[in-house]
Design a protein around this motif. Structure first.
Motif, PDB file in Angstrom:
ATOM      1  N   VAL A   1       0.791  -1.143   0.028  1.00 22.44           N
ATOM      2  CA  VAL A   1       0.202   0.056   0.198  1.00 22.44           C
ATOM      3  C   VAL A   1       1.018   1.209  -0.159  1.00 22.44           C
ATOM      4  CG1 VAL A   1      -1.749   1.343   1.086  1.00 22.44           C
ATOM      5  CG2 VAL A   1      -1.760  -1.287   0.992  1.00 22.44           C
TER       6      VAL A   1
ATOM      7  N   LYS B   1      -0.191   4.587  -0.266  1.00 23.13           N
ATOM      8  CA  LYS B   1      -0.486   6.023  -0.214  1.00 23.13           C
ATOM      9  C   LYS B   1       0.443   6.642   0.977  1.00 23.13           C
ATOM     10  CE  LYS B   1      -3.244   4.456   4.059  1.00 23.13           C
ATOM     11  NZ  LYS B   1      -4.237   3.441   4.322  1.00 23.13           N
TER      12      LYS B   1
ATOM     13  N   ASN C   1      -5.348   4.254  -2.255  1.00 18.63           N
ATOM     14  CA  ASN C   1      -6.758   4.483  -1.900  1.00 18.63           C
ATOM     15  C   ASN C   1      -7.546   5.663  -2.628  1.00 18.63           C
ATOM     16  OD1 ASN C   1      -5.294   6.394  -0.420  1.00 18.63           O
ATOM     17  ND2 ASN C   1      -6.387   5.920   1.477  1.00 18.63           N
TER      18      ASN C   1
ATOM     19  N   ILE D   1      -8.004   0.388  -3.383  1.00 24.00           N
ATOM     20  CA  ILE D   1      -8.407   0.060  -2.107  1.00 24.00           C
ATOM     21  C   ILE D   1      -9.289   0.814  -1.384  1.00 24.00           C
ATOM     22  CG2 ILE D   1      -6.433  -1.665  -1.784  1.00 24.00           C
ATOM     23  CD1 ILE D   1      -5.312   0.218   0.047  1.00 24.00           C
TER      24      ILE D   1
ATOM     25  N   MET E   1     -13.965  -8.395   0.585  1.00 18.78           N
ATOM     26  CA  MET E   1     -12.691  -7.556   1.331  1.00 18.78           C
ATOM     27  C   MET E   1     -13.436  -7.019   2.439  1.00 18.78           C
ATOM     28  SD  MET E   1     -12.094  -4.081   2.039  1.00 18.78           S
ATOM     29  CE  MET E   1     -10.812  -2.928   1.541  1.00 18.78           C
TER      30      MET E   1
ATOM     31  N   ILE F   1     -12.046  -4.474   6.647  1.00 20.13           N
ATOM     32  CA  ILE F   1     -11.053  -3.881   7.268  1.00 20.13           C
ATOM     33  C   ILE F   1     -11.308  -4.068   8.521  1.00 20.13           C
ATOM     34  CG2 ILE F   1     -10.011  -1.783   7.598  1.00 20.13           C
ATOM     35  CD1 ILE F   1     -10.941  -0.606   4.990  1.00 20.13           C
TER      36      ILE F   1
ATOM     37  N   MET G   1      -3.729  -6.241   7.460  1.00 20.76           N
ATOM     38  CA  MET G   1      -2.596  -5.181   7.138  1.00 20.76           C
ATOM     39  C   MET G   1      -1.622  -5.224   7.839  1.00 20.76           C
ATOM     40  SD  MET G   1      -6.023  -2.171   6.738  1.00 20.76           S
ATOM     41  CE  MET G   1      -5.374  -1.096   8.298  1.00 20.76           C
ATOM     42  N   SER G   2      -0.711  -4.353   8.004  1.00 28.61           N
ATOM     43  CA  SER G   2       0.567  -4.372   8.720  1.00 28.61           C
ATOM     44  C   SER G   2       0.257  -5.045  10.170  1.00 28.61           C
ATOM     45  CB  SER G   2       1.153  -3.265   8.828  1.00 28.61           C
ATOM     46  OG  SER G   2       1.693  -2.474   7.514  1.00 28.61           O
TER      47      SER G   2
ATOM     48  N   ARG H   1      -3.089  -6.533   2.420  1.00 29.69           N
ATOM     49  CA  ARG H   1      -2.724  -5.110   2.002  1.00 29.69           C
ATOM     50  C   ARG H   1      -1.762  -4.576   3.119  1.00 29.69           C
ATOM     51  NH1 ARG H   1      -8.246  -5.627   2.620  1.00 29.69           N
ATOM     52  NH2 ARG H   1      -8.165  -4.133   4.322  1.00 29.69           N
ATOM     53  N   ILE H   2      -0.429  -4.388   2.857  1.00 31.52           N
ATOM     54  CA  ILE H   2       0.482  -3.925   3.845  1.00 31.52           C
ATOM     55  C   ILE H   2       0.962  -2.617   3.303  1.00 31.52           C
ATOM     56  CG2 ILE H   2       2.746  -4.677   4.901  1.00 31.52           C
ATOM     57  CD1 ILE H   2       1.920  -7.355   4.571  1.00 31.52           C
ATOM     58  N   GLY H   3       1.123  -1.700   4.220  1.00 27.09           N
ATOM     59  CA  GLY H   3       1.551  -0.452   4.113  1.00 27.09           C
ATOM     60  C   GLY H   3       2.981  -0.151   4.921  1.00 27.09           C
ATOM     61  N   SER H   4       2.447   0.287   6.077  1.00 25.95           N
ATOM     62  CA  SER H   4       3.578   0.879   7.045  1.00 25.95           C
ATOM     63  C   SER H   4       4.871  -0.255   7.516  1.00 25.95           C
ATOM     64  CB  SER H   4       2.996   1.172   8.561  1.00 25.95           C
ATOM     65  OG  SER H   4       1.905   0.285   8.974  1.00 25.95           O
TER      66      SER H   4
END
Ligand SMILES: *Cc1c(COP(=O)(O)O)cnc(C)c1O
Length: 225
Positions: free
Chosen positions: A34, A36, A57, A77, A159, A161, A202-203, A218-221
């Protein structure tokens, strides 16, 4: 020094370990990185390390980054406004955030104009938090029945969250419920629907999500810091 490579290796190992717990391998799991708020050089660095799937996003940001890194697969997303649909259909590899009927109709119309079937996931609000969008679990089945009227929409999964919580275990019940919803409704046959994917985790909680059946995380940080 911690590098993106070391963070990616760590995530990949953790994905592998979690996948084994329910008889899968890391190749069965897609990590969407991710991006963003992440600059393009970092995204490029991740791509050089072998990451193929990226998530944004916001439609404008997805389009901008896709124009710079066109070989990657770009996932949408975040919440999609109906007036932005024309900008993302045909651009996004997968839209994770189909959360209402008017949006389904708008995506279908755009898909028809381009002569394509648009791959999407239906977002479900399992936790019931009012801050989150998504269908109520009890409404998913009738929604999918209606998707039969939309030949240019192609629903490939669900999906969700989970609520934010520092304890990853607190997401487990939410993920389990989405997985069991998918199993329940998979028994029925819907037109323009093929429920293959579960995008959750996620993370903070991707290992728990994989243990509960996620095949897209879905992995960002954890990757970009
Ligand atoms: C930001 C975001 C993520 C990634 O969150 P991290 O905690 O940074 O891994 C995943 N999914 C959605 C829908 C997001 O908006």
């Amino acid at each position: 020094m911690e590098t993106m490579r070391s963070r990616l290796n760590d995530i990949t190992e953790r994905i592998e370990r979690a996948a084994r717990k329910n008889g899968r391998r890391s190749k069965d799991i897609t990590m969407v990185a991710v991006t963003k708020t992440v600059g393009i050089e970092k995204v490029q660095e991740a791509q050089n390390l072998g990451v193929c799937d990226f998530g944004e996003n916001r439609v404008q940001e997805l389009k901008r980054k896709k124009s710079l890194l066109p070989q990657a697969r770009w996932h949408l997303i975040g919440r999609l406004q109906t007036n932005k649909v024309k900008d993302v259909v045909g651009q996004a590899y997968l839209i994770h955030s189909l959360d209402r009927w008017t949006l389904a109709e708008a995506i279908n119309k755009c898909g028809a104009a381009l002569g394509i079937r648009v791959p999407v996931l239906v977002q479900v609000n399992i936790s019931g938090e009012t801050s989150k969008t998504g269908l109520k679990p009890g409404d998913v089945s009738s929604f999918l029945s209606s998707v039969g009227e939309l030949p240019n929409l192609y629903v490939l999964g669900l999906m969700t969250i989970a609520p934010e919580d520092p304890d990853p275990q607190s997401s487990r019940a939410v993920f389990r419920e989405l997985a069991s919803l998918k199993n329940e409704i998979s028994i029925r046959k819907y037109t323009n629907v093929e429920l293959c994917h579960l995008s959750m985790g996620m993370s903070q909680d991707f290992e728990v999500a994989i243990e509960e059946g996620a095949d897209i995380v879905r992995i960002g940080s954890a990757l970009f810091k």
